[in-house]
Enzyme design. Structure first.
Site, mmCIF file in Angstrom:
data_model
loop_
_atom_site.group_PDB
_atom_site.id
_atom_site.type_symbol
_atom_site.label_atom_id
_atom_site.label_comp_id
_atom_site.label_asym_id
_atom_site.label_seq_id
_atom_site.Cartn_x
_atom_site.Cartn_y
_atom_site.Cartn_z
ATOM 1 N N ASP A 191 31.485 48.527 40.365
ATOM 2 C CA ASP A 191 32.632 47.626 40.834
ATOM 3 C C ASP A 191 32.492 47.524 42.540
ATOM 4 O OD1 ASP A 191 34.789 46.252 41.811
ATOM 5 O OD2 ASP A 191 36.203 47.451 40.570
ATOM 6 N N LYS A 212 32.939 41.955 51.736
ATOM 7 C CA LYS A 212 32.508 41.171 50.427
ATOM 8 C C LYS A 212 33.022 39.714 50.834
ATOM 9 C CE LYS A 212 33.757 41.364 45.657
ATOM 10 N NZ LYS A 212 34.514 42.062 44.541
ATOM 11 N N GLU A 249 33.811 39.928 37.072
ATOM 12 C CA GLU A 249 34.770 41.111 37.019
ATOM 13 C C GLU A 249 35.736 40.778 35.917
ATOM 14 O OE1 GLU A 249 36.614 40.862 41.154
ATOM 15 O OE2 GLU A 249 34.513 41.742 41.887
ATOM 16 N N ASP A 297 44.060 39.627 38.289
ATOM 17 C CA ASP A 297 43.442 40.488 39.335
ATOM 18 C C ASP A 297 43.967 40.618 40.733
ATOM 19 O OD1 ASP A 297 41.942 42.370 40.786
ATOM 20 O OD2 ASP A 297 39.968 41.753 40.234
HETATM 21 P P1 ADP Z 1 40.139 45.738 45.354
HETATM 22 O O1 ADP Z 1 39.496 45.176 43.950
HETATM 23 O O2 ADP Z 1 40.377 44.398 46.325
HETATM 24 O O3 ADP Z 1 38.913 46.386 46.078
HETATM 25 P P2 ADP Z 1 41.836 47.484 44.296
HETATM 26 O O4 ADP Z 1 41.693 46.920 42.908
HETATM 27 O O5 ADP Z 1 41.102 48.972 44.507
HETATM 28 O O6 ADP Z 1 41.202 46.566 45.255
HETATM 29 O O7 ADP Z 1 43.322 47.748 44.739
HETATM 30 C C1 ADP Z 1 43.629 48.068 45.965
HETATM 31 C C2 ADP Z 1 45.220 47.905 46.065
HETATM 32 O O8 ADP Z 1 45.964 48.422 45.365
HETATM 33 C C3 ADP Z 1 45.540 48.234 47.539
HETATM 34 O O9 ADP Z 1 46.193 47.519 48.146
HETATM 35 C C4 ADP Z 1 46.542 49.710 46.970
HETATM 36 O O10 ADP Z 1 47.705 49.715 48.037
HETATM 37 C C5 ADP Z 1 47.073 49.141 45.719
HETATM 38 N N1 ADP Z 1 47.519 50.286 44.740
HETATM 39 C C6 ADP Z 1 46.778 51.390 44.413
HETATM 40 N N2 ADP Z 1 47.809 52.061 43.687
HETATM 41 C C7 ADP Z 1 48.838 51.481 43.598
HETATM 42 C C8 ADP Z 1 50.107 51.569 43.157
HETATM 43 N N3 ADP Z 1 50.363 52.795 42.496
HETATM 44 N N4 ADP Z 1 51.315 50.822 43.225
HETATM 45 C C9 ADP Z 1 50.889 49.422 44.045
HETATM 46 N N5 ADP Z 1 49.886 49.305 44.636
HETATM 47 C C10 ADP Z 1 48.608 50.167 44.427
HETATM 48 MG MG MG Z 2 38.677 44.567 42.417
#
Ligand code: ADP
Ligand code: MG
Length: 618
Positions: free
Chosen positions: A23, A87, A187, A211
């Site tokens: 991912d 990205k 995705e 998402d």
């Molecule tokens: P991406 O797909 O954009 O790479 P992710 O799916 O990894 O991102 O999501 C990252 C986001 O999720 C960040 O903004 C992070 O603060 C948020 N996040 C992670 N854990 C939690 C949680 N327990 N509660 C709320 N937000 C969260």
């Molecule tokens: Mg993602």
């Protein structure tokens, strides 16, 4: 999946190559595999550390590159040398992103053109492809370290809305990182797979994948049937995500504390510390009612209720996107059978509840939303490794499919990159009077002449009843079913005579072969055009000779002597031209023959009409 074998020659242990799922996220990236023992999808991580690798790249002064958590610290101290959200730049030109230029704290070259963007760090320039390749290299190294085996093959995920250029860029980033990218998958497709949706071939379902990541939001509506994932619509906001929730909290605390933006601008360290606290508060409030912390001795607190008040507008915005996605897919909320939650920000209870309320059903959130996409990619990788033979997930045709027509030309029925399942049909006719059969030869490739493409199959349609040339209507139909299997049928519509054959177009073609065929079609485009033009001219000339001959057989008695002689001469000249490699000459002789025959053809036509009209009153 890894199988361990013993090399008889050397007696050493041999490990079959592992194919991993990646991912490659805007905020975080990670790797997953199918565990060789348990056969379950698992994310890769070192002991006691997170599976998530922040998608941040820091270029050190002395030239080395740091990726991940360690790079994140430099976002504040060395913003010009620290790249995040690469990205978002994939497959983009400066003009595409200029409205969001302020978002990027590093240097993006403003060339005001539509060519692909470059990022400047010190005196070096990097394309988004190179930047992504640094992240992929890091992921590959980590995976190799954990698995203790080389990792050279992967399935990489991209957002469903990524276009061809962005997908290709992702593929190239993989190549640069020394990874053979076996497949780029969507995705939302990966997320569904991680929930086991679509693994049963007999299942047919409409699902929504919501998402909400760190900086982007997207909603995809998919139809899954017979192992095929079809994206019906996508919607979202590429500048809406968890970061906005953090910022809302920061704003609130600033107001509460009496600090000003000037204070923060002057003290970037403090601003960043505040941001990190806000993220911590947000995460805690996903499972608690109250956050209490401190910063530099000052107390900071936030209740869940206040937090929800602060972020409601953002959540509502995502719901509006969901509405639009459904509208575009022509569906109602009640049509959606399953809602899958993806992305770290879907842990926020208000988000979960709002989505559930909108779709009128509980959402699927049992799989870790940070990991769900990578886990699904690992499942797809396992399928590609041949460990799950019953399932073959194909989403698009890699090369065009067509049949051979007169002159050895490729007539494309299903173009490359068509969604599957896919269907197409076209009508053809015979070239000779009383022609009893027709040969249908099926080819795959992008070149204009079939001899340069790959032959997949051929069969004869026989038993066409005697008819003058041009009268039979033979409909050739192509159908690629959910398994990626092509069935070609031919039916003469006047008589109903029919024939069909099954072809497996994917079989035996590696990605490299597909690529080299595409490259060939580009390098040879000019030659092909010439060859096609000559082929077409020849076919036209041959047709004209045949029709003229037939006409003369029937109507010679009605023609003047010099008309007959001139026609014979013009026919002979055309015949000769057909043996030469000069399309212009052929066209000239066709025109000359038409010139000769036009007057008497018109005369005879008028006579025939007059005869037919005799005795009829208008
Ligand atoms: P991406 O797909 O954009 O790479 P992710 O799916 O990894 O991102 O999501 C990252 C986001 O999720 C960040 O903004 C992070 O603060 C948020 N996040 C992670 N854990 C939690 C949680 N327990 N509660 C709320 N937000 C969260
Ligand atoms: Mg993602």
């Amino acid at each position: 999946m890894a199988k361990i074998g013993i090399n008889i020659a050397t007696g050493s242990l041999q490990q079959e190559e592992m194919i991993v799922g990646i991912d490659l996220g805007t905020t975080n990236s990670l790797v997953a595999i199918i565990h060789p023992g348990s056969k379950n999808a698992v994310v890769l991580k070192e002991h006691n550390s997170s599976s998530l690798v922040p998608s941040v790249i820091h270029f050190e002064d002395r030239g080395s590159v740091i990726v991940g958590d360690a790079a994140k610290d430099f976002l504040i101290t060395a913003p010009q040398q620290t790249i995040f959200s690469a990205k978002r730049l994939m497959g983009k030109s400066y003009n595409d992103i200029k409205d969001h230029a302020a978002f990027f704290s590093y240097r993006i070259i403003d060339d005001n053109t539509d060519s692909l963007v470059k990022v400047q760090v010190g005196d070096k320039f990097y394309s988004p492809i190179e930047l992504s390749s640094f992240i992929l290299k890091e992921l590959k190294q980590r995976a190799e370290h954990i698995l203790k085996t080389p990792v050279n093959k992967a399935v990489i995920t991209v957002p469903a809305y990524f276009n061809d250029a962005q997908r290709q860029a992702t593929r190239d980033a993989g190549k640069l990182a020394g990874i053979d990218v076996l497949r780029i998958i969507n995705e939302p497709t990966a997320a569904s797979l991680a929930y086991g949706i679509g693994l049963d071939k007999n299942e047919s379902k409409l699902i929504a994948v919501y998402d909400l990541g760190g900086g982007t939001f997207d909603i995809s509506i998919l139809r899954i049937a017979g192992g095929v994932f079809e994206v019906l619509s996508t919607n979202g906001d590429t500048y809406l995500g968890g970061d906005d929730l953090d910022n809302a909290v920061v704003q609130y605390w600033i107001e509460q504390s009496g600090l000003t933006h000037q204070d923060l601008a002057a003290n970037r360290q403090l601003a960043q510390a505040l941001r990190l606290k806000a993220e911590e508060a947000k995460k805690q409030l996903s499972s608690k009612e109250l956050f209490e912390g401190e910063l530099n001795g000052d107390k900071l607190s936030l209740s869940k209720q206040k937090f929800e008040e602060l972020i409601r507008a953002f959540v509502d915005k995502t719901i509006t996107c969901c509405k639009n996605a459904l509208k575009d897919a022509g569906l109602k909320t009640s049509d959606i059978e399953t809602v899958v939650m993806v992305g770290g920000s879907t842990r926020v209870p208000l988000v979960k509840n709002s989505v559930s309320e909108f779709f009128g059903r509980p959402v699927n959130d049992s799989v870790n939303p940070d990991e769900v996409v990578a886990l699904g990619a690992a499942i797809q990788a396992d399928i590609l490794a041949g460990n799950n033979k019953e399932l073959l997930l194909l989403d698009i045709t890699p090369l065009s499919l067509g049949i051979e027509t007169a002159g050895g030309l490729m007539d494309v029925l299903i173009p490359r990159n068509a969604k599957i399942p896919s269907k197409a049909a076209r009508q053809y006719t015979t070239q000779v009077d009383g022609q009893p059969g027709m040969r249908i030869s099926v080819f795959q490739g992008e070149r204009d002449l079939v001899k340069d493409n790959r032959k997949l199959a051929a069969f004869n349609l026989t038993g066409i009843p005697g008819m003058p040339a041009g009268l039979p209507k033979v409909e050739v139909g192509f159908l690629i079913n959910a398994d990626g299997i092509l069935t070609v049928s031919a039916k003469e519509l006047r008589s109903g005579v029919e024939q069909s054959i099954e072809v497996k177009p994917q079989y035996g073609l590696t990605d490299e072969m597909v690529e080299s065929m595409l490259m060939d079609s580009i390098t040879h485009a000019k030659d092909d055009m010439k060859a096609r033009a000559l082929g077409e001219a020849r076919t036209e000339g041959e047709q004209l000779l045949k029709t003229t001959e037939r006409f003369l057989q029937k109507n010679a008695a009605e023609l003047e002597k010099d008309e007959l002689i001139n026609t014979a001469n013009a026919m002979q000249a055309l015949q000769l031209a057909l043996t030469m490699e000069d399309k212009d000459l052929i066209h000239a002789k066709i025109e000359a023959l038409n010139e000769v025959s036009r007057p008497y053809a018109e005369r005879l036509m008028d006579n025939a009409i007059a005869g037919a009209m005799k005795g009829k009153t208008i």
